[in-house]
Design a protein around this motif. Structure first.
Motif, PDB file in Angstrom:
ATOM      1  N   GLU A  40     -18.461  40.437 158.739  1.00 12.29           N
ATOM      2  CA  GLU A  40     -18.087  41.820 158.528  1.00 12.29           C
ATOM      3  C   GLU A  40     -16.752  41.921 157.794  1.00 12.29           C
ATOM      4  O   GLU A  40     -16.548  42.817 157.012  1.00 12.29           O
ATOM      5  N   GLY A  41     -15.833  41.006 158.039  1.00 12.56           N
ATOM      6  CA  GLY A  41     -14.525  41.082 157.412  1.00 12.56           C
ATOM      7  C   GLY A  41     -14.570  40.898 155.912  1.00 12.56           C
ATOM      8  O   GLY A  41     -13.878  41.585 155.181  1.00 12.56           O
ATOM      9  N   ILE A  42     -15.395  39.974 155.442  1.00 12.15           N
ATOM     10  CA  ILE A  42     -15.454  39.729 154.004  1.00 12.15           C
ATOM     11  C   ILE A  42     -16.086  40.908 153.285  1.00 12.15           C
ATOM     12  O   ILE A  42     -15.654  41.274 152.195  1.00 12.15           O
ATOM     13  N   ILE A  43     -17.067  41.544 153.890  1.00 10.72           N
ATOM     14  CA  ILE A  43     -17.697  42.713 153.266  1.00 10.72           C
ATOM     15  C   ILE A  43     -16.707  43.866 153.206  1.00 10.72           C
ATOM     16  O   ILE A  43     -16.628  44.577 152.204  1.00 10.72           O
ATOM     17  N   ALA A  44     -15.921  44.048 154.254  1.00  9.49           N
ATOM     18  CA  ALA A  44     -14.886  45.086 154.238  1.00  9.49           C
ATOM     19  C   ALA A  44     -13.890  44.813 153.120  1.00  9.49           C
ATOM     20  O   ALA A  44     -13.440  45.737 152.436  1.00  9.49           O
ATOM     21  N   ARG A  45     -13.561  43.554 152.911  1.00  3.69           N
ATOM     22  CA  ARG A  45     -12.641  43.201 151.819  1.00  3.69           C
ATOM     23  C   ARG A  45     -13.270  43.484 150.468  1.00  3.69           C
ATOM     24  O   ARG A  45     -12.621  44.006 149.563  1.00  3.69           O
ATOM     25  N   PHE A  46     -14.546  43.141 150.298  1.00  4.87           N
ATOM     26  CA  PHE A  46     -15.236  43.421 149.037  1.00  4.87           C
ATOM     27  C   PHE A  46     -15.272  44.925 148.746  1.00  4.87           C
ATOM     28  O   PHE A  46     -15.166  45.338 147.602  1.00  4.87           O
ATOM     29  N   ARG A  47     -15.420  45.723 149.792  1.00  5.48           N
ATOM     30  CA  ARG A  47     -15.481  47.175 149.598  1.00  5.48           C
ATOM     31  C   ARG A  47     -14.154  47.728 149.069  1.00  5.48           C
ATOM     32  O   ARG A  47     -14.128  48.757 148.420  1.00  5.48           O
ATOM     33  N   THR A  48     -13.040  47.068 149.365  1.00  5.46           N
ATOM     34  CA  THR A  48     -11.736  47.550 148.899  1.00  5.46           C
ATOM     35  C   THR A  48     -11.393  47.048 147.507  1.00  5.46           C
ATOM     36  O   THR A  48     -10.464  47.545 146.887  1.00  5.46           O
ATOM     37  N   MET A  49     -12.148  46.063 147.022  1.00  7.62           N
ATOM     38  CA  MET A  49     -11.860  45.482 145.709  1.00  7.62           C
ATOM     39  C   MET A  49     -12.499  46.317 144.610  1.00  7.62           C
ATOM     40  O   MET A  49     -13.438  47.075 144.836  1.00  7.62           O
ATOM     41  N   ALA A  50     -11.996  46.146 143.414  1.00  8.06           N
ATOM     42  CA  ALA A  50     -12.506  46.884 142.251  1.00  8.06           C
ATOM     43  C   ALA A  50     -13.713  46.155 141.659  1.00  8.06           C
ATOM     44  O   ALA A  50     -13.687  45.675 140.525  1.00  8.06           O
ATOM     45  N   ILE A  51     -14.771  46.061 142.460  1.00  5.32           N
ATOM     46  CA  ILE A  51     -16.022  45.478 141.986  1.00  5.32           C
ATOM     47  C   ILE A  51     -17.133  46.483 142.225  1.00  5.32           C
ATOM     48  O   ILE A  51     -17.007  47.380 143.054  1.00  5.32           O
ATOM     49  N   HIS A  52     -18.202  46.322 141.485  1.00  7.25           N
ATOM     50  CA  HIS A  52     -19.353  47.199 141.672  1.00  7.25           C
ATOM     51  C   HIS A  52     -19.920  46.965 143.063  1.00  7.25           C
ATOM     52  O   HIS A  52     -20.132  45.830 143.486  1.00  7.25           O
ATOM     53  N   ARG A  53     -20.168  48.037 143.791  1.00  7.52           N
ATOM     54  CA  ARG A  53     -20.633  47.921 145.179  1.00  7.52           C
ATOM     55  C   ARG A  53     -21.948  47.158 145.283  1.00  7.52           C
ATOM     56  O   ARG A  53     -22.162  46.394 146.212  1.00  7.52           O
ATOM     57  N   GLY A  54     -22.808  47.346 144.327  1.00  2.00           N
ATOM     58  CA  GLY A  54     -24.104  46.676 144.360  1.00  2.00           C
ATOM     59  C   GLY A  54     -24.026  45.182 144.122  1.00  2.00           C
ATOM     60  O   GLY A  54     -24.967  44.446 144.431  1.00  2.00           O
ATOM     61  N   SER A  55     -22.921  44.709 143.569  1.00  7.73           N
ATOM     62  CA  SER A  55     -22.822  43.276 143.271  1.00  7.73           C
ATOM     63  C   SER A  55     -22.836  42.425 144.537  1.00  7.73           C
ATOM     64  O   SER A  55     -23.257  41.270 144.504  1.00  7.73           O
ATOM     65  N   VAL A  56     -22.387  42.968 145.646  1.00 10.36           N
ATOM     66  CA  VAL A  56     -22.438  42.229 146.911  1.00 10.36           C
ATOM     67  C   VAL A  56     -23.891  41.980 147.294  1.00 10.36           C
ATOM     68  O   VAL A  56     -24.275  40.855 147.639  1.00 10.36           O
ATOM     69  N   LEU A  57     -24.719  43.009 147.205  1.00 10.72           N
ATOM     70  CA  LEU A  57     -26.136  42.858 147.550  1.00 10.72           C
ATOM     71  C   LEU A  57     -26.870  41.988 146.535  1.00 10.72           C
ATOM     72  O   LEU A  57     -27.633  41.098 146.910  1.00 10.72           O
ATOM     73  N   VAL A  58     -26.631  42.251 145.260  1.00  9.46           N
ATOM     74  CA  VAL A  58     -27.330  41.493 144.221  1.00  9.46           C
ATOM     75  C   VAL A  58     -26.949  40.014 144.296  1.00  9.46           C
ATOM     76  O   VAL A  58     -27.801  39.133 144.154  1.00  9.46           O
ATOM     77  N   GLY A  59     -25.679  39.726 144.540  1.00  8.59           N
ATOM     78  CA  GLY A  59     -25.253  38.339 144.679  1.00  8.59           C
ATOM     79  C   GLY A  59     -25.927  37.652 145.850  1.00  8.59           C
ATOM     80  O   GLY A  59     -26.342  36.489 145.754  1.00  8.59           O
ATOM     81  N   HIS A  60     -26.053  38.368 146.953  1.00 10.86           N
ATOM     82  CA  HIS A  60     -26.734  37.818 148.122  1.00 10.86           C
ATOM     83  C   HIS A  60     -28.200  37.532 147.810  1.00 10.86           C
ATOM     84  O   HIS A  60     -28.731  36.475 148.184  1.00 10.86           O
ATOM     85  N   VAL A  61     -28.850  38.453 147.130  1.00  8.67           N
ATOM     86  CA  VAL A  61     -30.266  38.277 146.798  1.00  8.67           C
ATOM     87  C   VAL A  61     -30.446  37.117 145.826  1.00  8.67           C
ATOM     88  O   VAL A  61     -31.355  36.284 146.002  1.00  8.67           O
ATOM     89  N   ILE A  62     -29.592  37.017 144.820  1.00 10.01           N
ATOM     90  CA  ILE A  62     -29.703  35.912 143.860  1.00 10.01           C
ATOM     91  C   ILE A  62     -29.535  34.577 144.571  1.00 10.01           C
ATOM     92  O   ILE A  62     -30.290  33.631 144.343  1.00 10.01           O
ATOM     93  N   GLY A  63     -28.552  34.488 145.458  1.00  5.96           N
ATOM     94  CA  GLY A  63     -28.357  33.249 146.214  1.00  5.96           C
ATOM     95  C   GLY A  63     -29.557  32.903 147.072  1.00  5.96           C
ATOM     96  O   GLY A  63     -29.982  31.743 147.135  1.00  5.96           O
ATOM     97  N   SER A  64     -30.121  33.892 147.734  1.00  6.37           N
ATOM     98  CA  SER A  64     -31.292  33.660 148.586  1.00  6.37           C
ATOM     99  C   SER A  64     -32.509  33.263 147.770  1.00  6.37           C
ATOM    100  O   SER A  64     -33.285  32.383 148.176  1.00  6.37           O
ATOM    101  N   VAL A  65     -32.695  33.894 146.610  1.00  8.48           N
ATOM    102  CA  VAL A  65     -33.838  33.551 145.756  1.00  8.48           C
ATOM    103  C   VAL A  65     -33.682  32.132 145.208  1.00  8.48           C
ATOM    104  O   VAL A  65     -34.655  31.372 145.143  1.00  8.48           O
ATOM    105  N   LEU A  66     -32.469  31.750 144.822  1.00  6.22           N
ATOM    106  CA  LEU A  66     -32.245  30.379 144.351  1.00  6.22           C
ATOM    107  C   LEU A  66     -32.541  29.370 145.462  1.00  6.22           C
ATOM    108  O   LEU A  66     -33.118  28.305 145.214  1.00  6.22           O
ATOM    109  N   GLN A  67     -32.192  29.714 146.677  1.00  8.17           N
ATOM    110  CA  GLN A  67     -32.501  28.861 147.825  1.00  8.17           C
ATOM    111  C   GLN A  67     -34.020  28.768 148.014  1.00  8.17           C
ATOM    112  O   GLN A  67     -34.556  27.692 148.290  1.00  8.17           O
TER     113      GLN A  67
END
Length: 169
Positions: free
Chosen positions: A1-28
């Protein structure tokens, strides 16, 4: 939960957290499919009449299926109250291959059970893979498998994105 809270405060696209997770899971998942395929070939599986294009289509279908199921699993994880519930919410998905034509042809199942096996995403995908790699008839299963994959991926993406963007955590 802490890392996601940190990502939410950063200047990144919100969807990139989900898309990155999905890409990692699909590669696995792709690595798992390659490993299982290598073991299958090592113990004797041979597709004598499948062309390179059919092998590529089978691999593409498996990747698309992994994308679809990963998006659904992300949505299930996001609605879960904790990590334990998230790991258990996807358990019904594990049963779907057992309720498909993976082990028994749909025609050989009891009449009351045939619609359950026929009208779910795993049966057309399995029949399409059989057709591509073993030379059996694909019929309309190829289009049905693609429709299930795209439909589940789109549904899972929008469900996950809506839940992730509405979560105040």
């Amino acid at each position: 939960e802490g890392i996601i809270a940190r990502f939410r405060t950063m200047a990144i696209h919100r969807g990139s957290v989900l898309v990155g997770h999905v890409i990692g899971s699909v590669l696995q998942s792709i690595a798992s499919v390659v490993l299982v395929g290598a073991v299958a070939v090592a113990i004797g599986f041979r597709s004598t009449n499948a062309t390179a294009l059919e092998w590529l289509a089978a691999f593409g279908l498996l990747v698309l299926f992994a994308v679809a199921l990963t998006w659904i699993a992300v949505g299930m994880g996001l609605i879960s109250p904790n990590a334990e519930a998230a790991s258990n919410n996807a358990l019904p998905l594990i049963l779907l291959p057992l309720l498909s034509s993976a082990f028994v042809p749909v025609d050989g199942m009891p009449g009351w059970f045939q619609p359950i096996a026929e009208y779910q995403p795993f049966t057309p995908a399995i029949e399409t893979l059989r057709g591509l790699l073993l030379g059996t008839e694909i019929g309309h299963n190829g289009w049905l498998a693609l429709a299930w994959c795209v439909g589940l991926a789109v549904l899972g993406y929008f469900w996950s994105a809506a839940k992730f963007n509405s979560d105040p955590k």
